[in-house]
Scaffold this motif. Structure first.
Motif, PDB file in Angstrom:
ATOM      1  N   ARG A 143      18.950 -60.541   4.556  1.00 44.91           N
ATOM      2  CA  ARG A 143      18.355 -59.284   4.991  1.00 44.91           C
ATOM      3  C   ARG A 143      16.902 -59.180   4.556  1.00 44.91           C
ATOM      4  O   ARG A 143      16.046 -58.701   5.284  1.00 44.91           O
ATOM      5  CB  ARG A 143      19.155 -58.131   4.375  1.00 44.91           C
ATOM      6  N   PHE A 144      16.653 -59.620   3.328  1.00 42.69           N
ATOM      7  CA  PHE A 144      15.283 -59.531   2.826  1.00 42.69           C
ATOM      8  C   PHE A 144      14.453 -60.735   3.230  1.00 42.69           C
ATOM      9  O   PHE A 144      13.306 -60.854   2.823  1.00 42.69           O
ATOM     10  CB  PHE A 144      15.295 -59.404   1.307  1.00 42.69           C
TER      11      PHE A 144
ATOM     12  N   ARG B 192       0.979 -65.985   4.184  1.00 38.83           N
ATOM     13  CA  ARG B 192       2.142 -65.289   3.638  1.00 38.83           C
ATOM     14  C   ARG B 192       2.717 -66.178   2.546  1.00 38.83           C
ATOM     15  O   ARG B 192       3.171 -67.270   2.784  1.00 38.83           O
ATOM     16  CB  ARG B 192       3.177 -65.012   4.716  1.00 38.83           C
TER      17      ARG B 192
ATOM     18  N   TYR C 163       5.818 -62.900  -1.640  1.00 40.66           N
ATOM     19  CA  TYR C 163       5.676 -61.684  -0.838  1.00 40.66           C
ATOM     20  C   TYR C 163       7.010 -61.229  -0.276  1.00 40.66           C
ATOM     21  O   TYR C 163       7.270 -60.034  -0.184  1.00 40.66           O
ATOM     22  CB  TYR C 163       4.700 -61.980   0.297  1.00 40.66           C
TER      23      TYR C 163
ATOM     24  N   LEU D 226      12.519 -63.792   9.542  1.00 38.95           N
ATOM     25  CA  LEU D 226      11.163 -63.288   9.807  1.00 38.95           C
ATOM     26  C   LEU D 226      10.235 -63.859   8.756  1.00 38.95           C
ATOM     27  O   LEU D 226      10.384 -63.580   7.570  1.00 38.95           O
ATOM     28  CB  LEU D 226      11.140 -61.764   9.761  1.00 38.95           C
ATOM     29  N   SER D 227       9.324 -64.688   9.182  1.00 43.58           N
ATOM     30  CA  SER D 227       8.387 -65.249   8.219  1.00 43.58           C
ATOM     31  C   SER D 227       7.355 -64.217   7.843  1.00 43.58           C
ATOM     32  O   SER D 227       7.209 -63.859   6.700  1.00 43.58           O
ATOM     33  CB  SER D 227       7.696 -66.471   8.811  1.00 43.58           C
ATOM     34  N   THR D 228       6.650 -63.764   8.846  1.00 40.91           N
ATOM     35  CA  THR D 228       5.664 -62.735   8.577  1.00 40.91           C
ATOM     36  C   THR D 228       5.200 -62.150   9.889  1.00 40.91           C
ATOM     37  O   THR D 228       5.707 -62.497  10.948  1.00 40.91           O
ATOM     38  CB  THR D 228       4.468 -63.291   7.790  1.00 40.91           C
ATOM     39  N   ALA D 229       4.274 -61.273   9.802  1.00 40.50           N
ATOM     40  CA  ALA D 229       3.654 -60.757  11.010  1.00 40.50           C
ATOM     41  C   ALA D 229       2.173 -60.623  10.742  1.00 40.50           C
ATOM     42  O   ALA D 229       1.758 -60.399   9.611  1.00 40.50           O
ATOM     43  CB  ALA D 229       4.244 -59.409  11.388  1.00 40.50           C
TER      44      ALA D 229
ATOM     45  N   VAL E  47      15.207 -55.643  10.547  1.00 42.99           N
ATOM     46  CA  VAL E  47      14.902 -56.694   9.586  1.00 42.99           C
ATOM     47  C   VAL E  47      14.332 -56.024   8.350  1.00 42.99           C
ATOM     48  O   VAL E  47      13.196 -55.567   8.338  1.00 42.99           O
ATOM     49  CB  VAL E  47      13.870 -57.691  10.164  1.00 42.99           C
ATOM     50  N   LYS E  48      15.135 -55.957   7.308  1.00 46.03           N
ATOM     51  CA  LYS E  48      14.680 -55.296   6.086  1.00 46.03           C
ATOM     52  C   LYS E  48      13.420 -55.963   5.532  1.00 46.03           C
ATOM     53  O   LYS E  48      12.544 -55.325   4.961  1.00 46.03           O
ATOM     54  CB  LYS E  48      15.814 -55.359   5.071  1.00 46.03           C
ATOM     55  N   GLY E  49      13.356 -57.277   5.726  1.00 47.04           N
ATOM     56  CA  GLY E  49      12.232 -58.024   5.165  1.00 47.04           C
ATOM     57  C   GLY E  49      10.899 -57.653   5.768  1.00 47.04           C
ATOM     58  O   GLY E  49       9.863 -58.041   5.249  1.00 47.04           O
TER      59      GLY E  49
ATOM     60  N   GLU F 292       9.662 -54.724   5.842  1.00 44.53           N
ATOM     61  CA  GLU F 292       9.171 -53.468   5.306  1.00 44.53           C
ATOM     62  C   GLU F 292       7.766 -53.593   4.747  1.00 44.53           C
ATOM     63  O   GLU F 292       6.856 -52.868   5.134  1.00 44.53           O
ATOM     64  CB  GLU F 292      10.128 -52.982   4.220  1.00 44.53           C
ATOM     65  N   TRP F 293       7.596 -54.545   3.858  1.00 41.12           N
ATOM     66  CA  TRP F 293       6.285 -54.700   3.241  1.00 41.12           C
ATOM     67  C   TRP F 293       5.252 -55.180   4.242  1.00 41.12           C
ATOM     68  O   TRP F 293       4.092 -54.765   4.188  1.00 41.12           O
ATOM     69  CB  TRP F 293       6.383 -55.693   2.083  1.00 41.12           C
ATOM     70  N   ILE F 294       5.693 -56.066   5.137  1.00 47.88           N
ATOM     71  CA  ILE F 294       4.742 -56.633   6.092  1.00 47.88           C
ATOM     72  C   ILE F 294       4.145 -55.521   6.937  1.00 47.88           C
ATOM     73  O   ILE F 294       2.934 -55.458   7.162  1.00 47.88           O
ATOM     74  CB  ILE F 294       5.477 -57.672   6.959  1.00 47.88           C
TER      75      ILE F 294
ATOM     76  N   GLU G 239       1.872 -53.326   4.973  1.00 50.03           N
ATOM     77  CA  GLU G 239       0.560 -53.936   4.764  1.00 50.03           C
ATOM     78  C   GLU G 239      -0.316 -53.769   5.994  1.00 50.03           C
ATOM     79  O   GLU G 239      -1.502 -53.458   5.889  1.00 50.03           O
ATOM     80  CB  GLU G 239       0.730 -55.418   4.435  1.00 50.03           C
TER      81      GLU G 239
ATOM     82  N   ARG H  23       9.617 -46.007   5.320  1.00 52.24           N
ATOM     83  CA  ARG H  23       8.743 -45.579   4.226  1.00 52.24           C
ATOM     84  C   ARG H  23       7.346 -46.118   4.483  1.00 52.24           C
ATOM     85  O   ARG H  23       6.959 -47.145   3.950  1.00 52.24           O
ATOM     86  CB  ARG H  23       9.296 -46.135   2.913  1.00 52.24           C
TER      87      ARG H  23
ATOM     88  N   LEU I 228       0.303 -50.080   1.068  1.00 53.18           N
ATOM     89  CA  LEU I 228       0.920 -51.077   0.209  1.00 53.18           C
ATOM     90  C   LEU I 228      -0.057 -51.578  -0.836  1.00 53.18           C
ATOM     91  O   LEU I 228       0.196 -51.481  -2.032  1.00 53.18           O
ATOM     92  CB  LEU I 228       1.430 -52.247   1.051  1.00 53.18           C
TER      93      LEU I 228
END
Lengths: 309, 139, 395, 143, 604
Positions: free
Chosen positions: C209-210, C323, C327, D49-52, D97-99, D101-103, D106, D120, D124
């Protein structure tokens, strides 16, 4: 008589003796630990330098805290350790008790923890408060086992509560460590003093990487110097107490003094070995360990002692 | 004061302030404590609370967010307290000095007594820097 | 119920970097965690205005001192991905060698620090003592202990001196013996086990999930390793295993790292074997980068490093996104730290080997210094004219 | 490669401008479809999900997601272009995708893109920053 | 007519109380003060001259021995000090009732102590229970009615046991004619045992011993703090322990196995109550549990059958009332200032209320037995006595007694821990901003707290000189108990003297280093916000959640160990059963009748 007591208190085996010996033993601890870790370690007078340097530093007080308690706490603990050490030391070296018996000593030894808690939490710092909470839990954890092991020499000496009585009983009948119950109690006692001195693996109250030295976090300058000194003086007090209770005390005749020094160094060495081969345990693990294992074993020793083993 | 400085020079307790560095200086500072370099033999010890510190080791460029905290930390340290800038970052800003998030020199935030340049400085260089500090203290 | 809140940081001795958590606690039990980052945010945008591709490789090296080869490696992968640039075989081996040495040094560093965090200074000192030879190897190969400056687009900057290879072998043998010892110790030591087993569990589902990566996810049972999945450099030419554990607790993370170190030693040995025999160029000189997008990734010690570079044909990237593994690993604290004592929570915080420098890098190499094209100029002038016209009309 | 063909055939109305490179697939999706695409990629295929990435161009703000399919080493990169530069908004994929959130936080921080449905949405990196940095990675033009 | 001072001791407070019905408030206070002051004077007179007993209805009703005199004098002293505390700061609505009930309680307590006749003893005992009920009713919390009901039922039940015990005693020993002179009844028959245990139950309930202690914490929580300090903490302890002392020395002649049972109950009281106290979140309830736990030491001392421990137990009774009143009253000052007694909401008041804090700290040290305060001396005497006792018994008994000693010793460590939490939660730690404007308590409260704290110190330092030789030893010699010459090696004055020297040596280092700077709290660089605080109430969650203890605590939370709650639940269950049997259907009743008839016929 009073003059004698002041000599006992201030010179030997009191303040001057144990503070110097404590700082030196503190060096031994640091040096041996360093050798364990393939390091060179600090020079001989390192602890003295640390102490005097801290005396010259600025003392920071917390505006919002209860300043009086903050200031006097280290000195009360200091005076208590000096007093207890001179009571123990006088019984050991002069075979002469003054001021109090074993129960008094047991209760006086709690003051150190009390002062750490009061001094630490008087600032309102969260880490200090957490550390204070851990300190008192640690005290609870080891106190039960400590009481039990203190009973063993009391029972074996025919319910003598005076320290000199315990020593002379051992000088007549041989050390208690030679008997089964005495040996068990000694081993548990070693763990107890490890916890009472808050050394690894029981340095839970001042865990540096968790709660930033805990109760000592806010201390600086002279006050910190005295906390450090107190810590080092305990390196003398507790091993002396163990020797007094279990290991025959001090025999002034013949090679007694060498035996005494060897016994002392062996206990310190054991402490250092335990210190360097264990990670810090959690406070609930410590409670479990002392209440469920150490205390039960110590109770066994008490029962054995009652039946004369 | 001379006597005191001599004591201080033999027992330097350092506190590590990481003001947005790249971690390398920090690791090298920790390396100082480990068997190969072992600065404890000079009486140098890493402490966890700034109240116990004699020397602050500052690494990094002190970005906008961390700079006031560094200043606050310096105020909270008992004096005399010396500040050593470790690495190129506190000295010049390294490659980060033109960033939007870097307010300027670290020197503007807190007074720095000694710089140990290098990216990262070798542990030997840091020991030399500390020795220089000791020399200053002694005389 | 629990009104007690503890701040951790910004200057907390747990981690050498500035970080800031607020832990909600009930007695000693952590009931909530809030993360606040940005203390390390250096924002490379304006710095990078004048940086070319080659320069930005050196810049990304300064993202983090510990992964100081992973970022450049992923960066050059990304640039090479734009044009599908081939690199010479010897350079591939050298890259792999450096990367794996870095993994050994980083994992040893973490093991030592983990020992420090749980108050086991002896373990710390021992691990770091055995880490020194790795740094020595770096010094022999690149001349630096930490920032190596080895990566280039199309190859590596510096060759491994053949005369130094026997020396490297010797040091490696040393390390291998010591690592075996540490691996055995980690397996057998009842003290470590009692302290770490079952602490800070990150379940498989939470890890997915994370989107956790690296040893953090592999300790939770996720079989993902960039070196196997998307082999660059010499990884398809060497033999090694991916270490996967099931429980996701701190102890498994420790074991994964220890075993990975052993695998790395294996890879380093294979690389050195090959380097003895293979001769050839180490750098395929690249003259220019065509417009396009490239994704480069590399399995850093902490997990997958991801670089995305977009080029418009000039010598500077238009967009460069980084990334770092921490992170995505740091937010997993929200899953793994709740409901355990503070003492455990803090070692769990350290167990993902967080690297805030990486996390808060935010490198973006924007081309605000590039020459605007004719169309751009026209567009800007039109917008300006429109703006002026509106001003004059009094809107 | 099967994954990609399946994916393309299933969603061929929703994706456009597919660019296939060796193991990398870039394609454009509309803002309304991004949640569905993310759901398919994350939950059906099992991508991570790697990143965005966000990026400001003259046409608008591009948000490029990178989904990594670890078993085959393939990358799916859906790209959303937000044309409203003054007030950029798009759908958040964090509920899926919880992951992310931070992306997404940001991106909100550095570009000012508002993610609708984010649980939320706070700054960041520059939260509580005394210098008051505001969307530093946007183009700065005088007017 | 010559004034009989014994009667006066009862009459004067009684008259004060009656006159207080009509007086305005301020005069009420003055009058009560004067009344209690005069009873102190009477007690002084009783010391100087031999008291005559008072006879009514042809038999001696009131008489006093040295033990009674000791109890009396401290009852008057504590009443006076608590009265000073109550002069100002009491809730205006209850002031009137309070000052009527207060002298009444004193009168009845005096009556209990003075009674030599069991009938008057029972009457006064019951009346003192009644005033306890009435004083408790002045409380204002929502639980007050329930708590007071519980208290009344428990105390009333104990009265019933007392009556039964006395009746049995009189039945077994008809010669004494309801008199309570030393009957020294040997425990040789079942009825003697029953009488003994009935009286023991009464004493335990009044003093708050395990397992009849449950009313004390609840009462302390819900009653006004003055009542809590006055009754469960002071007067009821005097009454209960007085009765216990009388039982074990005067009324019955018991052997050591009974002593051992009492000691074990005492040790159980110590440990269970203190374990419960550790996890309380309400300050008054915490203090209430400690009031129970300390009773354990008194029971151990008084019931041990050893002279030294007996003296220690009596001394501990005096000490306990002093420091527990001090704790209750100083916490009362805090409660009046802040308006809450929940420990979670307090904190950091030590800076704002320094005198209260100091008194509280001294009392806390006393209760946890830190040398050289008074609590330590009495505990130490008990230990000395028990260690003397343990020499002469068989091995198994030795082990049992040693375990009791261990529990008692460990109990004081737990007490210390619990009070560290209390002190931390109330006075230390971080203060929340709503309490920034709090000032020190009014003078009368400070005065009584300081007196009590001073008594803690002086009784600790001069314990041999003042309390033991003036009050306790005479009482013991009157009972033909011989105090050993050497009671053990502990010299509080010498210890304090040497401690002082070492302390001065230490602190002079600080005085010579004048570089001092004031600063904020250091929290790793973050600003000291208000939310960053540790209340301290959760210190012992680890102990609460330990494996075997957790279930015990859970049961305790569900009140499985509370005899009252179990009793009421059982009663309600039973009545439910009966209720179900009576649904109001005629057929069912007819069936009952038929069934009853059948059984009846079968039986015949």
């Amino acid at each position: 008589m009073k003059i004698d007591y002041i000599f006992y208190l201030l010179i030997f085996p009191g303040l001057l003796f144990i503070s110097i010996l404590g700082l030196l033993i503190g060096w031994v601890d640091r040096k041996v630990s360093a050798r364990f870790q393939f390091r060179v370690g600090p020079p001989l007078f390192q602890n003295f330098n640390d102490f005097f340097k801290l005396l010259g530093k600025e003392t920071m007080l917390v505006k919002e805290g209860v300043i009086t308690i903050f200031i006097i706490a280290p000195f009360i603990a200091f005076a208590m350790i000096v007093l207890v050490s001179s009571i123990i030391g006088t019984s050991l070296f002069y075979n002469n008790s003054f001021g109090g018996d074993l129960i008094v000593v047991m209760y006086l030894l709690m003051i150190n923890s009390v002062m750490i808690i009061l001094g630490g939490s008087s600032t309102g710092n969260v880490y200090s408060s957490l550390g204070a909470g851990r300190e008192i839990k640690l005290l609870l954890a080891d106190e039960l086992a400590f009481i039990l092991i203190c009973l063993v020499p009391i029972i074996k000496s025919g319910f003598q509560l005076q320290l000199d009585g315990i020593v002379s009983s051992q000088l007549q009948n041989g050390s208690y460590i030679g008997s089964l119950s005495g040996f068990i109690a000694f081993v548990v006692g070693l763990l107890c003093i490890q916890a009472k001195m808050a050394l690894p693996p029981f340095h839970i109250p001042e865990a540096e990487t968790e709660i930033v030295e805990g109760p000592f976090m806010e201390y600086s300058g002279t006050l910190l110097a005295f906390w450090k000194l107190n810590g080092f003086m305990l390196y003398v007090t507790f091993p002396f107490l163990l020797i007094l209770l279990f290991w025959g005390g001090f025999n002034p005749e013949g090679p007694g003094i060498i035996w005494f020094i060897l016994k002392y160094l062996l206990i310190v060495l054991l402490i250092i070995v335990i210190k360097n081969t264990n990670p810090r345990i959690r406070i609930d693990t410590a409670l479990n360990f002392f209440w469920k294992y150490a205390s039960v074993i110590a109770l066994l020793a008490v029962v054995l002692a009652v039946f004369g083993y | 004061m001379g006597w005191y400085n001599k004591r201080l020079s033999k027992s330097i307790w350092v506190f590590h302030v990481s003001a947005s560095p790249c971690n390398n200086c920090d690791i090298e500072i920790l390396d100082l404590l480990t068997p190969k370099y072992d600065v404890e033999r000079f009486g140098i010890k890493l402490v966890g609370s700034v109240r116990h510190a004699d020397v602050l080791l500052v690494s990094g460029v002190a970005n906008n967010k961390v700079a006031p905290k560094v200043k606050y930390l310096y105020d909270q340290a008992p004096k005399p307290c010396f500040v050593v800038g470790v690495g190129t970052c506190p000295a010049s800003g390294c490659c980060f000095k033109k960033s939007y998030n870097v307010p300027g020199k670290v020197e503007d935030t807190i007074p720095i007594n000694l710089y140990i340049p290098g990216c990262p400085p070798k542990p030997e260089a840091m020991i030399e820097g500390v020795v220089k500090l000791v020399e200053v203290l002694n005389g | 119920m629990s009104k007690n809140i503890i701040p951790v940081g910004p200057f907390h001795p747990l981690l050498e970097e500035a970080e800031y958590f607020t832990l909600k606690v009930d007695g000693e039990k952590v009931t909530g965690i809030d993360l606040d980052i940005g203390w390390m945010h250096r924002g490379h945008e304006f710095i990078s205005e004048t940086k070319t591709f080659t320069q930005s490789i050196y810049l990304v090296e300064r993202i983090c001192g510990i992964c100081s080869t992973s970022h450049p490696l992923a960066c050059v992968h990304a640039i090479e991905d734009i044009d599908n640039i081939d690199i010479p075989l010897r350079a591939r081996y050298i890259r792999t060698l450096i990367g794996e040495l870095e993994r050994i040094h980083s994992h040893l560093l973490w093991i030592g620090l983990a020992g420090h965090f749980i108050g086991y200074d002896t373990l710390w000192m021992w691990a770091w003592k055995y880490r020194e030879p790795v740094l020595q190897m770096f010094e022999i190969i690149s001349g630096n202990r930490n920032h190596y400056g080895m990566m280039r687009v199309g190859g590596v900057a510096k060759d491994v001196d053949p005369s130094s290879i026997p020396k490297l072998y010797n040091i490696l043998d040393d390390i291998a013996v010591k690592m075996d010892m540490i691996a055995n110790a980690a397996n057998d030591d009842p003290v470590l086990r009692s302290r770490l087993v079952g602490v800070g569990v990150l379940s498989y589902e939470e890890a997915v999930r994370f989107c956790a990566v690296g040893p953090t996810s592999r300790a939770s049972g996720i079989t993902a390793d960039v070196r196997k999945d998307d082999p660059g450099d010499a990884y398809d030419l060497v033999e090694f295993n991916t270490i996967v554990m099931k429980n996701g607790d701190v102890y498994d993370k420790l074991v994964v790292r220890v075993l990975e170190t052993l695998e790395s030693i294996k890879i380093v040995r294979q690389c050195l074997d090959k380097l003895k025999n293979i001769n050839g160029p180490i750098l395929n000189d690249v003259k220019e980068i065509s417009p396009g997008e490239g994704i480069g990734r590399y399995e850093a010690p902490r997990g997958e490093v991801f670089h995305y570079i977009r080029s418009d044909g000039t010598n500077r990237p238009v967009r460069h996104k980084v990334r770092a593994p921490s992170y995505v690993n740091i937010p997993t604290f929200e899953a793994s730290c709740i409901g355990i004592p503070i003492a455990d929570a803090l070692i769990t915080l350290a167990a993902v080997d967080p690297c805030y420098c990486c996390t808060e890098r935010s490198i973006k190499v924007v081309d605000s210094a590039r020459q605007p094209t004719k169309i751009d100029l026209l567009k800007i002038s039109r917008e300006k004219t429109d703006y002026l016209r509106r001003q004059i009309n009094g809107n | 490669m099967d994954n990609v063909e399946n994916f393309v055939s299933l969603h061929n109305t929703k994706i456009s401008k597919l660019i296939k490179k060796k193991k990398r697939f870039y394609f454009n999706v509309k803002n309304d479809d991004v949640i569905e695409i993310a759901d398919y990629l994350f939950n059906k295929i099992g991508c991570r999900l790697s990143t965005a990435t966000a990026q400001e161009t003259y046409n608008g703000i591009e948000v490029l997601y990178h989904f990594s399919h670890d078993e085959s080493g393939e990358y799916f990169c859906p790209r959303v272009i937000i044309t409203d530069k003054k007030n950029p908004e798009m759908n958040s994929i964090t509920p899926i995708v919880k992951g992310a959130e931070w992306i997404e936080r940001e991106m909100y921080d550095l570009w000012g893109i508002k993610f609708i449905g984010h649980p939320r949405l706070e700054l960041l990196l520059t939260k509580d920053n005394p210098a008051g940095i505001n969307q530093p990675l946007r183009f700065r033009r005088e007017s | 007519m010559e004034i009989n001072f014994l009667v006066m001791l009862i009459i004067i407070p009684l008259v004060v109380s009656i006159i207080n019905f009509i007086l305005p408030r301020n005069l009420q206070k003055l009058f009560t003060l004067a009344g209690i002051g005069y009873s102190i004077y009477i007690v002084y007179i009783l010391y100087t001259q031999k008291a005559e007993s008072a006879s009514f209805f042809g038999s001696i009703i009131l008489s006093v021995d040295k033990l009674g005199l000791l109890t009396l004098s401290f009852i008057q002293l504590l009443s006076f000090i608590i009265l000073i505390f109550s002069l100002k700061g009491l809730d205006k609505e209850i002031e009137r009732e309070y000052f009527i009930l207060y002298p009444l309680t004193v009168a009845f307590c005096n009556g209990v102590i003075l009674s030599i006749n069991s009938i008057s003893f029972m009457i006064f005992w019951g009346l003192s229970g009644l005033t306890l009920y009435l004083l408790g009713l002045l409380g204002k919390t929502s639980d007050t009615p329930k708590t007071i009901k519980k208290t009344f039922i428990l105390i009333g039940g104990s009265d019933a046991f007392l009556i039964m015990g006395f009746v049995l005693l009189a039945y077994l020993n008809p010669t004494i004619n309801w008199s309570l002179n030393n009957s020294q009844l040997p425990l040789n028959s079942l009825s003697a045992y029953i009488s003994f245990f009935f009286l023991l139950i009464a004493a335990f309930t009044k003093a708050g011993g395990f397992p009849f202690h449950t009313w004390v914490p609840d009462f302390s929580k819900d009653a006004p703090v003055e009542s809590a300090a006055f009754l469960p903490a002071s007067l009821d302890k005097f009454l209960g322990i007085f009765l216990l002392a009388k039982i074990v020395t005067g009324y019955f002649n018991i052997d050591f196995s009974i002593n051992l049972i009492i000691i074990s109950l005492g040790a159980l009281t110590v440990i269970t109550a203190v374990m419960m106290a550790m996890n309380q979140h309400n300050g008054k309830k915490l203090l209430g549990y400690h009031a129970v736990s300390q009773v354990g030491y008194m029971i151990m001392g008084v019931g041990s059958g050893n002279v030294l421990a007996f003296a220690g137990g009596l001394f501990h009774m005096i000490n306990h009332t002093i420091y527990k009143s001090c704790l209750f009253l100083s916490f009362g000052s805090v409660e009046k200032k802040t308006g809450t007694s929940e420990l979670d909401d307090l904190g950091g008041l030590g800076k704002k209320m320094p005198v209260t804090f100091t008194c509280s700290l001294i009392a806390a040290f006393s209760i946890s037995g830190i040398p050289p305060f008074n609590g330590f001396f009495s505990k130490w005497m008990i230990y000395q006595g028990l260690f003397n006792q343990v020499k002469e018994i068989s091995s198994l008994e030795k082990i049992l007694l040693l375990i009791c000693i261990i529990l008692a010793l460990f109990g004081s460590a737990l007490t210390l821990a619990s009070f560290m939490k209390f002190i931390h939660a109330v006075y230390l730690g971080k203060r929340i901003s709503t309490f920034d404007k709090i000032t020190e308590a009014p003078f009368n409260q400070l005065f009584s707290n300081s007196i009590l704290a001073f008594l803690c110190i002086s009784f600790g330092l001069l314990s041999l000189q003042i309390p033991l030789s003036i009050f306790i030893y005479p009482a013991l010699t009157e009972m033909n108990l011989i105090i050993p010459d050497f009671i053990g090696l502990y010299n509080p004055t010498l210890i304090l003297f040497l401690f002082g020297i070492a302390f001065i040596v230490g602190i002079s280092f600080f005085l010579f280093s004048p570089k001092i700077r004031y600063d904020n709290v250091y929290l790793g660089g973050s600003l000291p916000e208000e939310k960053f605080r540790i209340a301290g109430t959760e210190f012992y969650n680890e102990i609460r959640n330990m494996k075997p203890l957790k279930s015990i605590y859970d049961w305790a939370d569900k009140k499985y160990f509370d005899l009252y709650e179990v009793g009421t639940k059982g009663t309600f269950k039973l009545s439910d059963l009966f209720q179900k049997a009576h649904p109001g259907q005629l057929q069912l009743y007819l069936l009952y009748v038929v069934a009853g008839l059948l059984i009846f016929l079968l039986l015949i």
